[in-house]
Design an enzyme around this catalytic site. Structure first.
Site, short mmCIF file in Angstrom:
data_model
loop_
_atom_site.label_atom_id
_atom_site.label_comp_id
_atom_site.label_asym_id
_atom_site.label_seq_id
_atom_site.Cartn_x
_atom_site.Cartn_y
_atom_site.Cartn_z
CB CYS A 250 -0.90 0.03 1.24
SG CYS A 250 -2.05 -1.35 1.36
CD GLN B 125 -10.78 -7.19 -12.11
OE1 GLN B 125 -9.98 -6.67 -11.34
NE2 GLN B 125 -10.85 -6.87 -13.40
CG ASN C 216 -15.38 -10.95 -14.11
OD1 ASN C 216 -15.81 -11.54 -13.13
ND2 ASN C 216 -15.21 -9.64 -14.14
CG ASP D 11 -11.44 -5.91 -17.89
OD1 ASP D 11 -10.68 -4.97 -17.60
OD2 ASP D 11 -11.78 -6.79 -17.07
CB CYS E 247 -6.51 -2.04 -14.28
SG CYS E 247 -5.41 -2.81 -15.48
#
EC number: 2.1.1.190
Length: 438
Positions: free
Chosen positions: A91, A272, A306, A370, A396
């Protein structure tokens, strides 16, 4: 006359401490200050903060600096939720309040589109979910520590190959996080622990999956210890003795459910990382496509299905295209298992011309794509040539979305809606969705 190679002298870096004012965040969520009109990128700094920094890299066009201390803090700064935050490379935005992260990411998306000359459009409300306990997948690095004769078990340090030892991760779903401590203990008890590569944990809807990469066979005692551990905790176990070999040892075949469709997968497959956002993302994409029973939809970069499989429940025909042959086979199997006979999957390299492909002559009314972070530059001309009424682009990487949007707009499409999805809280990454109409 012989000439000898003389390596260039490494440019010296001014290591004196310097006070700067941070003015904004860059697209990777580092703070930006300016010194002599040149941008300086400072990991961990926020806009409206004053910071003491030390240069770690100085280039002609920009510099990078280490944050030494803050002399003025932003009111939007918060204490990180993770004890490993300063070291772990996972993070990089826990120091910014979550609501402010959303604003910053939305601004980043709008700025990148504007920079590429894409006109403003209707901006959808961001799709949000839990900011903690959201990751249903983790790859855990393992390295034998020669000093302790124990495995280092955790995640890579920031900009380093070293490992931060982790026994608790607040962004992992609780079903996976609860196993970290006991898994560390188990692996260190194995006779063959020196031959372990890495571990992956994945949360399926029917249980937690454990994958262990190992470079030498386990002895009988180690095999029994692993099996007992998984039986006791009801874990699904896979062993990977080689990079292209995956052995399903214990438990059910993992799957997740989306829009009442079961999608089976292996721990090597891409899914995902955020289940809740994925559900909302698929639902929004289907809504934006404004589907009817006569539609014929092309799903590019379709993966396991998906989007394709939920789409097939609502339209006449779906064609899914994927570059990885194994994923295509699994998507076909998923369609069969869900008794969906109006969806067909093909393997194709979407960077190459597709005019000769058997599916390219189909009249598609709508297209969904995607792609990975690299975007879809190689296929955008094809998308425009097929002349669908509507295109939904899921991305993304907002930089490649902005670039690829230009190609559609140049061919007569208009960007009518744009939205952000908070797929990766506490990181600089964001998922986005764009709707194009003729």
């Amino acid at each position: 006359m012989a000439q000898f190679f003389k390596p260039k002298k490494k440019a010296s870096v001014n290591t004196k401490h310097l006070s700067v004012d941070v003015v904004r965040l860059d697209h990777n969520s580092a703070g930006i200050a300016f010194v002599d009109k040149k941008p300086v990128f400072i990991e961990g700094a926020l806009p409206e903060e004053q910071a003491i920094i030390q240069f770690i890299e100085q280039k002609k066009q920009y510099s990078r600096a280490k944050l030494i201390k803050l002399t003025k803090k932003s009111s939007k700064r918060q204490a990180p939720i993770c004890q490993h935050y300063d070291d772990c490379g996972g993070c990089n935005l826990q120091h910014l309040q979550h609501a402010e992260q959303i604003i910053a990411k939305n601004d980043k998306l709008q700025e990148l589109m504007k920079k590429q000359g894409v006109d403003a459009c209707d901006v959808a409300e961001p799709i949000l979910a839990n900011e903690h306990d959201y990751r249903r997948r983790a790859r855990i690095s393992l390295i034998m520590n020669k000093q302790t004769n124990q495995l280092d078990f955790g995640f890579r340090k920031k900009q380093s190959k070293e490992i931060v030892n982790v026994r608790h991760c607040p962004v992992l779903v609780k079903e996976l996080d609860q196993h970290l401590e006991s898994l560390y203990t188990l692996l260190n008890q194995l006779k063959g622990k020196r031959h372990l590569g890495h571990v992956e944990l994945v949360q399926a809807d029917n249980g937690s999956v454990l994958l262990i990469r190992h470079v030498a066979a386990f002895n009988e005692k180690d095999q029994q210890a692993l099996l007992h551990y998984c039986e006791e905790r009801d874990l699904i176990l896979y062993l990977m003795p080689e990079s292209d070999v995956l052995n399903h040892v214990y438990g059910e075949e993992p799957y997740y459910v989306i829009d009442e469709v079961k999608i089976y997968f292996t721990p090597k497959d891409f899914i995902q990382v955020n289940a809740s956002i994925n559900d909302s993302m698929v639902n929004q994409a289907l809504t934006w496509l404004d589907l009817n029973a006569d539609d014929c939809v092309l799903d590019l970069f379709c993966g396991l299905g998906n989007f394709s499989l939920p789409l097939a429940q609502k339209v006449k025909t779906v064609v899914g295209i994927e570059g990885v042959e194994e994923m295509v086979k699994r998507a076909q199997s998923n369609a069969k298992r869900n008794e969906l006979d109006n969806v067909t999957f093909y393997q194709a390299n979407l960077e190459e011309p597709i005019d000769q492909q058997v599916w390219a002559s189909t009249k598609f009314t709508k297209i969904l794509l995607d792609p990975a972070r690299a975007g879809a530059a190689g296929v955008m001309q094809t998308v425009a040539k097929l002349k669908p009424e509507t295109v939904v682009y899921v991305s993304c990487n907002p930089a490649t979305l902005a670039r690829d949007s230009q190609l559609l707009i140049q061919r007569g499409y208009k960007l009518t809606r744009l939205g952000m999805l908070d797929m990766f809280p506490h990181t600089g990454h964001l998922e986005s969705m764009a709707l194009f109409e003729r």
